[in-house]
Design an enzyme around this catalytic site. Structure first.
Site, mmCIF file in Angstrom:
data_model
loop_
_atom_site.group_PDB
_atom_site.id
_atom_site.type_symbol
_atom_site.label_atom_id
_atom_site.label_comp_id
_atom_site.label_asym_id
_atom_site.label_seq_id
_atom_site.Cartn_x
_atom_site.Cartn_y
_atom_site.Cartn_z
ATOM 1 N N HIS A 181 92.906 42.856 -28.145
ATOM 2 C CA HIS A 181 92.292 43.966 -27.406
ATOM 3 C C HIS A 181 91.615 44.942 -28.360
ATOM 4 O O HIS A 181 90.433 45.282 -28.189
ATOM 5 C CB HIS A 181 93.355 44.700 -26.580
ATOM 6 C CG HIS A 181 92.848 45.900 -25.865
ATOM 7 N ND1 HIS A 181 92.465 45.877 -24.540
ATOM 8 C CD2 HIS A 181 92.643 47.188 -26.276
ATOM 9 C CE1 HIS A 181 92.051 47.078 -24.176
ATOM 10 N NE2 HIS A 181 92.146 47.900 -25.221
ATOM 11 N N GLU A 182 92.353 45.416 -29.346
ATOM 12 C CA GLU A 182 91.776 46.401 -30.260
ATOM 13 C C GLU A 182 90.629 45.811 -31.065
ATOM 14 O O GLU A 182 89.669 46.514 -31.396
ATOM 15 C CB GLU A 182 92.858 46.972 -31.173
ATOM 16 C CG GLU A 182 93.934 47.765 -30.452
ATOM 17 C CD GLU A 182 93.388 48.902 -29.596
ATOM 18 O OE1 GLU A 182 92.313 49.450 -29.932
ATOM 19 O OE2 GLU A 182 94.028 49.241 -28.585
ATOM 20 N N HIS A 205 87.397 46.241 -29.272
ATOM 21 C CA HIS A 205 86.740 47.518 -29.577
ATOM 22 C C HIS A 205 86.022 47.432 -30.924
ATOM 23 O O HIS A 205 84.901 47.935 -31.077
ATOM 24 C CB HIS A 205 87.778 48.639 -29.638
ATOM 25 C CG HIS A 205 88.321 49.076 -28.325
ATOM 26 N ND1 HIS A 205 87.518 49.502 -27.279
ATOM 27 C CD2 HIS A 205 89.600 49.187 -27.880
ATOM 28 C CE1 HIS A 205 88.279 49.855 -26.257
ATOM 29 N NE2 HIS A 205 89.551 49.668 -26.588
ATOM 30 N N HIS A 246 82.790 45.766 -30.640
ATOM 31 C CA HIS A 246 81.815 46.639 -29.979
ATOM 32 C C HIS A 246 81.131 47.527 -31.019
ATOM 33 O O HIS A 246 79.923 47.796 -30.936
ATOM 34 C CB HIS A 246 82.530 47.481 -28.918
ATOM 35 C CG HIS A 246 81.647 48.003 -27.843
ATOM 36 N ND1 HIS A 246 82.127 48.704 -26.756
ATOM 37 C CD2 HIS A 246 80.308 47.959 -27.664
ATOM 38 C CE1 HIS A 246 81.135 49.042 -25.961
ATOM 39 N NE2 HIS A 246 80.014 48.610 -26.498
#
Length: 675
Positions: free
Chosen positions: A464-465, A468, A471
């Site tokens: 999940h991290e 980011h 991104h």
């Protein structure tokens, strides 16, 4: 004092901050000089005498504040990931000063007059789409920051913003202290029965690191239901652990939460909004409070019904075990027992197959390679912000350098709880600047020489991290304001949630889920049982999340002038009225330690996770069924969405990938709420 390394751009690759040279004594003068320099740069824009243009106003504004940015990214990082009393005192002093500095810019009448003049002529200007977007977003930012308010209202706004910064800083400090004070100290290893041997060893190592040799310490994680509750067989230890978690900072932070809600409501009223929630959501993809509340209304009844069915099953299992007074601290433990019985799945048996190095390199990094062609090389010659921090250089498929990724994976007493991503250098074509991003997690550090074995939740968090991080790494825009993760709060979680799917993608799992001793892959039958149990516990997980989201929403839906005298009473009433007061399922975050919304920028925005999950679940189905090769799908997702930042409206980026508006059906199916 040594020469201040913040005062000149870093000479290191990618402008990585020179952490080896940075000392705490450097922060104050650099912060003060950075604020003064930026105000001087603003004065040069407004005092030049030339008529306002896009270049001499909007682009010039993008160029301001480079020194302040250099010091703030490092200071913010240390205050979260490796704080100490000196840093905490600096934070208490400078948060209000930085809020005042921001107001000095956004309430500068001459600067706004120039922006407004250019904005008024936007249809006459020959601007490319990204420049037009910058003009519109910057204009909106100034308006939403108070540029059009009366002088009296602007003065009140300054006061509100300064007090908010002070109270928020104290709230964060109280959480930090409460987390440390609330750690559960155990004297005997048998009190940890049920935990895996490596987890028990990690608790002993934690005790040693905290200066309590010979004890076993369970430090509190940021959320309510501590992960150890699923395995601890000692019911009294479970009770102690959950009680410590739920009670932390309640007395100290309850009044501060009420004050923050009051300040934010008054601020919203200055702008003509009935609540802070209405003010916030107007600039999000949801667009209105009605849209958020309709989503809550659609999800809550079905989620609660699922949780109640789960509770009946768990109460029966507890009764068979001789427990007649089933309580919240029993939920996770008996959920694990039922999972074992019904699916023949012991989640502790997964840990040996999830060793950190393998998950990172053959899972997280490999997935980024399969999707986007990225490769990673560790740079032992580059120093991170803590000895535990590791630095990786990231390359494109053709070998071109893309940026740096820093990973800080282990828990320590100087780090706040939770997991997050941020950047040290933001991508910006305007400065020919490549990104430097980092992930911070809180994985228990094992005894020296022992492997770091992850729970399935920790594996998902790592993916999940890193979503980011991708991104930020894949950002490809000209202007810093529009780069990377600078997108609406209810959109920013979308790419990170999509990235979680690669943890269970067969092509990826086959490589990283291997026994840390034998190298054998996770057995196929275990994978099948894991997938069969996918919906098990969704009622609990959805209710605990919705309870926190609704709690945040309620605090920030209060109108100006309404004061809450008892935060605990308010919390209980909110959950009861929302139908979320489910026995045994506390909110994922209670008011006293809800860092996301009272400190971290998610005020009236915790709904963003489920809102983004609509987009995520829909996109995962697109990846599975679009008929394209994985690499082709990844390139499309990167080109149209990850790379665009806020240079296009968020939902336009979504539509550019899927070719249509979002569909809620995949989310409902994933959460077991369809029907």
């Amino acid at each position: 004092m040594t020469q201040n390394p913040f005062l000149t751009p870093s000479p290191l690759p990618y402008q990585l901050p020179p952490f080896a040279e940075i000392r705490e004594e450097h922060y104050r003068p650099a912060l003060e000089q950075g604020m003064a320099e930026q105000l001087a740069e603003i004065a040069a824009i407004t005092g030049g005498g030339a008529p306002p243009t896009f270049e001499n106003t909007l682009v010039a504004l993008e160029r301001t504040g480079s020194l302040l940015e250099r010091v703030l990214v490092v200071f913010d990082n240390q205050s979260s990931a490796h704080t100490n009393p000196v840093v905490q005192e600096l934070e208490a002093e400078f948060r209000p000063r930085l809020a005042a500095h921001s107001d000095a810019i956004h309430l500068d009448a001459a600067l706004f007059a120039r922006i407004e003049a250019v904005h008024a002529r936007r249809d006459e200007l020959d601007l490319d789409p990204e420049s037009r977007r910058l003009l519109e977003r910057r204009h909106d930012q100034f308006v939403r920051a108070g540029a059009r308010l009366s002088a009296a209202d602007q003065q009140r706004l300054r006061e509100l913003n300064t007090e908010t910064a002070k109270v928020s800083s104290l709230f964060e400090r109280n959480i930090f202290e409460a987390n440390q004070a609330g750690a559960v100290v155990l004297e005997r290893a048998e009190q940890l029965a049920g935990l895996s041997p490596d987890a028990i060893a990690a608790a002993a190592e934690n005790g040693r690191a905290l200066g309590r040799d010979g004890t076993y310490v369970l430090s509190l994680k940021s959320f309510s239901n501590q992960s150890e509750l699923a395995w601890l067989t000692d019911r009294e230890v479970r009770r102690r652990l959950l009680t410590a978690s739920l009670d932390r900072a309640t007395g100290s932070n309850g009044p501060l939460a009420a004050r923050l809600a009051e300040l934010r409501a008054e601020r919203a009223a200055l702008f003509g909004y009935p609540s802070h929630a209405a003010y916030v959501v107007a600039d999000q993809t949801a667009g209105s409070t009605d849209a958020v509340e309709q989503l809550f209304a659609r999800l809550i009844p079905a989620a609660v019904a699922n949780a109640e069915r789960e509770a009946e099953q768990l109460v029966r299992a507890a009764a068979a075990d001789g427990v007649e007074d089933f309580a919240a601290h029993d939920w996770a433990y008996y959920a694990e027992q039922v999972r074992k019985a019904e699916y023949d799945l012991d989640t502790t048996a997964l840990r040996p197959y999830h060793e950190l190095e393998r998950v990172l390199h053959d899972g997280v990094f490999r997935a980024a390679g399969l999707l986007y062609g990225l490769t990673f090389r560790e740079r032992a010659d580059l120093v991170g912000f803590h000895p535990d921090t590791r630095v990786f250089e990231v390359f494109e498929a053709d070998g071109r350098p893309l940026g740096l990724f820093l990973g800080d994976f282990h828990a320590r007493s100087s780090k706040r709880g939770g997991a997050w991503m941020d950047e040290l250098v933001g991508q910006a074509g305007l400065f020919d600047r490549r990104p430097v991003v980092f992930n911070v997690l809180n994985i228990a550090k094992p005894a020296p020489g022992e492997p770091v074995l992850l729970t399935m939740d920790e594996v998902r968090t790592l993916f999940h991290e890193f979503g980011h991080a991708l991104h930020g790494l894949c950002s490809d825009v000209r202007y810093p304001m529009l780069a990377g993760t600078r997108v609406p709060r209810d959109f920013v979680e979308f790419p990170s949630q999509v990235n979680e799917v690669w943890a269970s993608w067969p092509q990826v799992r086959a490589e990283y889920a291997r026994h840390h001793v034998t190298g054998e892959p996770l057995p196929a039958e275990l994978v099948e049982r894991l997938e069969a149990a996918e919906h098990f516990g969704q009622g609990f997980r959805t209710v605990e999340y919705l309870a926190a989201a609704v709690l945040d929403w309620a605090w920030h839906s209060l109108p100006a002038g309404q004061r809450v005298d008892d935060a605990e009473e308010f919390e209980a009433q909110v959950l009861k009225e929302a139908g979320l007061a489910v026995p045994g399922v506390p909110p994922r975050y209670r008011t006293g330690y809800f860092n996301h919304v009272f400190v971290g920028g998610y005020s009236a925005g915790y709904y963003a996770y489920i809102w983004s999950e609509v987009l995520d679940a829909d996109t995962v189905e697109w990846f599975r069924g679009n008929g394209l090769e994985l690499r082709e799908s990844g390139e499309l997702f990167r080109r149209e969405l990850l790379s665009r930042g806020d240079s296009v409206p968020a939902l336009d980026a979504f539509r550019a990938v899927l070719g249509r508006d979002p569909d809620t059906a995949p989310l409902l199916a994933r959460r077991g709420l369809a029907g």
